[in-house]
Design a protein around this motif. Structure first.
Motif, short mmCIF file in Angstrom:
data_model
loop_
_atom_site.label_atom_id
_atom_site.label_comp_id
_atom_site.label_asym_id
_atom_site.label_seq_id
_atom_site.Cartn_x
_atom_site.Cartn_y
_atom_site.Cartn_z
N ASP A 180 0.83 -1.21 0.00
CA ASP A 180 0.00 0.00 0.00
C ASP A 180 0.86 1.26 0.00
OD1 ASP A 180 -2.40 1.39 -0.06
OD2 ASP A 180 -2.59 1.45 2.12
N LEU A 181 1.68 1.39 -1.04
CA LEU A 181 2.59 2.53 -1.15
C LEU A 181 2.12 3.49 -2.24
CD1 LEU A 181 6.06 0.70 -1.22
CD2 LEU A 181 4.70 1.32 0.77
N ASP A 182 2.41 4.76 -2.06
CA ASP A 182 2.29 5.72 -3.15
C ASP A 182 3.65 5.78 -3.84
OD1 ASP A 182 -0.38 6.47 -2.80
OD2 ASP A 182 0.16 7.87 -1.21
N VAL A 183 3.70 5.35 -5.10
CA VAL A 183 4.97 5.27 -5.81
C VAL A 183 4.94 6.14 -7.06
CG1 VAL A 183 5.43 2.94 -4.97
CG2 VAL A 183 4.25 3.23 -7.16
N ALA A 184 6.12 6.60 -7.47
CA ALA A 184 6.24 7.39 -8.68
C ALA A 184 5.88 6.54 -9.89
CB ALA A 184 7.67 7.92 -8.81
N TRP A 185 5.33 7.19 -10.93
CA TRP A 185 4.94 6.48 -12.14
C TRP A 185 5.27 7.35 -13.34
CZ3 TRP A 185 4.50 1.63 -11.17
CH2 TRP A 185 3.94 0.74 -12.09
N THR A 186 4.78 7.02 -14.50
CA THR A 186 5.11 7.78 -15.70
C THR A 186 4.43 9.15 -15.70
OG1 THR A 186 3.30 6.65 -16.84
CG2 THR A 186 5.51 5.76 -17.13
N ASN A 187 4.98 10.04 -16.54
CA ASN A 187 4.41 11.37 -16.76
C ASN A 187 4.28 12.18 -15.47
OD1 ASN A 187 4.04 10.86 -19.58
ND2 ASN A 187 2.19 9.68 -19.08
N GLY A 188 5.21 12.00 -14.56
CA GLY A 188 5.23 12.78 -13.33
C GLY A 188 4.16 12.43 -12.33
N THR A 189 3.46 11.31 -12.53
CA THR A 189 2.35 10.93 -11.66
C THR A 189 2.80 9.98 -10.56
OG1 THR A 189 1.73 9.04 -13.04
CG2 THR A 189 0.77 11.18 -13.60
N THR A 190 1.86 9.62 -9.70
CA THR A 190 2.06 8.58 -8.70
C THR A 190 0.85 7.65 -8.74
OG1 THR A 190 1.00 9.83 -6.91
CG2 THR A 190 3.38 10.11 -7.19
N ILE A 191 1.04 6.43 -8.27
CA ILE A 191 -0.06 5.48 -8.11
C ILE A 191 0.09 4.79 -6.77
CG2 ILE A 191 -0.23 5.08 -10.60
CD1 ILE A 191 1.01 2.28 -10.04
N ASN A 192 -0.96 4.11 -6.33
CA ASN A 192 -0.88 3.29 -5.12
C ASN A 192 -0.62 1.86 -5.55
OD1 ASN A 192 -2.42 1.48 -2.90
ND2 ASN A 192 -1.62 3.35 -1.97
N ALA A 193 0.36 1.22 -4.94
CA ALA A 193 0.75 -0.12 -5.38
C ALA A 193 1.30 -0.93 -4.22
CB ALA A 193 1.80 -0.02 -6.49
N SER A 194 1.28 -2.25 -4.39
CA SER A 194 1.85 -3.18 -3.43
C SER A 194 2.63 -4.24 -4.20
CB SER A 194 0.75 -3.86 -2.60
OG SER A 194 0.03 -2.95 -1.83
N GLY A 195 3.61 -4.82 -3.56
CA GLY A 195 4.33 -5.92 -4.19
C GLY A 195 5.76 -6.03 -3.71
N ASN A 196 6.32 -7.22 -3.91
CA ASN A 196 7.71 -7.44 -3.59
C ASN A 196 8.63 -6.54 -4.43
OD1 ASN A 196 6.86 -9.47 -1.85
ND2 ASN A 196 7.14 -11.09 -3.37
N SER A 197 8.14 -6.15 -5.62
CA SER A 197 8.91 -5.25 -6.48
C SER A 197 9.27 -3.95 -5.78
CB SER A 197 8.10 -4.90 -7.74
OG SER A 197 8.06 -5.96 -8.64
N PHE A 198 8.36 -3.45 -4.95
CA PHE A 198 8.56 -2.14 -4.34
C PHE A 198 9.26 -2.24 -2.98
CE2 PHE A 198 4.67 -2.03 -6.98
CZ PHE A 198 5.25 -1.39 -8.06
N ALA A 199 9.28 -3.45 -2.42
CA ALA A 199 10.10 -3.68 -1.23
C ALA A 199 11.58 -3.72 -1.60
CB ALA A 199 9.69 -4.99 -0.56
N THR A 200 11.86 -4.24 -2.78
CA THR A 200 13.25 -4.45 -3.20
C THR A 200 14.07 -3.16 -3.26
OG1 THR A 200 12.57 -6.42 -4.39
CG2 THR A 200 14.67 -5.45 -5.04
N PRO A 201 13.58 -2.07 -3.87
CA PRO A 201 14.39 -0.85 -3.88
C PRO A 201 14.57 -0.22 -2.51
CG PRO A 201 12.23 -0.45 -4.87
CD PRO A 201 12.37 -1.92 -4.70
N HIS A 202 13.71 -0.54 -1.54
CA HIS A 202 13.98 -0.10 -0.17
C HIS A 202 15.27 -0.73 0.33
CE1 HIS A 202 9.72 1.20 -0.18
NE2 HIS A 202 10.08 2.00 0.82
N VAL A 203 15.43 -2.03 0.07
CA VAL A 203 16.66 -2.70 0.48
C VAL A 203 17.84 -2.19 -0.34
CG1 VAL A 203 17.85 -4.93 0.63
CG2 VAL A 203 15.45 -4.75 1.31
N ALA A 204 17.64 -1.97 -1.63
CA ALA A 204 18.72 -1.42 -2.46
C ALA A 204 19.19 -0.06 -1.93
CB ALA A 204 18.27 -1.30 -3.91
N GLY A 205 18.24 0.76 -1.49
CA GLY A 205 18.60 2.06 -0.92
C GLY A 205 19.39 1.92 0.36
N MET A 206 19.00 0.97 1.22
CA MET A 206 19.75 0.74 2.45
C MET A 206 21.15 0.23 2.15
SD MET A 206 16.85 -1.03 4.86
CE MET A 206 15.12 -0.66 4.53
N VAL A 207 21.26 -0.67 1.17
CA VAL A 207 22.58 -1.17 0.76
C VAL A 207 23.45 -0.02 0.28
CG1 VAL A 207 23.79 -2.58 -0.95
CG2 VAL A 207 21.78 -3.50 0.23
#
Length: 276
Positions: A222-249
């Protein structure tokens, strides 16, 4: 494999981080406070992060620009070959922009690179995934965010070899587990940072999973994430957990340059919320 089902409304593998959670682990005795030692003052400066995905909208305000971009495309004359097309490109779906913006939010000083391997349907040839890893190794990336995977057993050995090559080149492959049960690659390999989603609002939430193959859980529901054309959407998934770990790394590497993948894994293990 245990905990394949994520539970109602959750991606696969996320179930390990709900309810009673994955259990306690004993981390390295880092100086206290451990998270301060791990990344306080490290904003990602000096760290190159490849977003291997659908492309990145460099103009999105949440992305803050990219250092460069390449597209990895299947070679028309070879089933398992690929070619590299250098130059600016658009995000064909929005997925890569979402991942890039999450990394930027956690580690604002990183140098982002867009490595496009997915098309407008968010699908791509595994040869392009492999090519993206090879490009990241050859071009001195420190971290590669791979919020994608392949179910193809045909590519198991080839991707395993590429993941090991990245490991020994000190390229941190941070890989999403599939949102559906079943083995996918390279997220199954011990040489990568495998990630599933956990609920919550803390962007630095991190848990270590004692039930393999997924090792780390991070915010991804249940995240608000950046999307195309300067927009955001609400999304969930392992895909969006992964860049959190990449950022911590990236933050760990910014503060402690030269650490190897197993050393960075040990640091994340030690600072996980379920570590004693």
């Amino acid at each position: 494999m245990s905990d394949e089902a994520g539970g109602p409304g959750l991606p696969a593998w996320s179930g390990a981080f709900t309810g009673q959670g994955p259990g306690r682990v004993t981390g390295l005795p880092l100086p206290e406070p451990r998270r301060d030692w791990a990344w306080a003052g490290g904003d990602g400066t000096g760290v190159k992060v490849a977003i291997i995905d659908s492309g990145v909208d460099a103009d999105h305000p949440a992305v803050g620009g990219v250092a460069g971009a390449v597209a990895i495309e299947p070679a028309p004359d070879a089933e398992e070959g690929y070619r590299v097309v250098e130059g600016p490109h658009e995000d064909l779906y929005g997925h890569g922009t979402a991942c890039a913006a999450i990394v930027r939010a956690l580690a604002p000083g990183v140098e982002l690179w867009s490595v496009r391997v997915l098309g407008s349907n968010l699908k791509g040839k595994t040869s392009a995934f492999y090519g993206g890893i090879q490009w990241a190794i050859a071009n001195g990336m420190h971290v590669a965010n791979m919020s994608l995977s392949s179910k193809s057993d045909q590519w198991y050995a080839i991707l395993h070899e590429a993941a090991d090559e990245a490991y020994f080149a000190n390229l941190m492959l941070v890989c999403a587990a599939n949102n559906l049960p079943g083995p996918t690659y390279p997220s199954q390999f011990a040489s990568v940072f495998s990630v599933a989603a956990l609920p919550g609002d803390d962007p630095e939430a991190l848990a270590y999973n004692t039930s393999p193959p997924v090792e780390f859980g991070a915010r991804g529901i249940d995240l608000d994430v950046a999307w195309t054309n300067g927009t955001t959407i609400n999304a969930s998934g392992n895909s969006f957990a992964t860049p959190h770990v990449a950022g911590m790394v990236a933050r760990v590497l910014s503060k402690h340059p030269g650490l190897t993948p197993f050393q960075v894994k040990s640091v994340l293990h030690a600072v996980a919320r379920n570590a004693d």
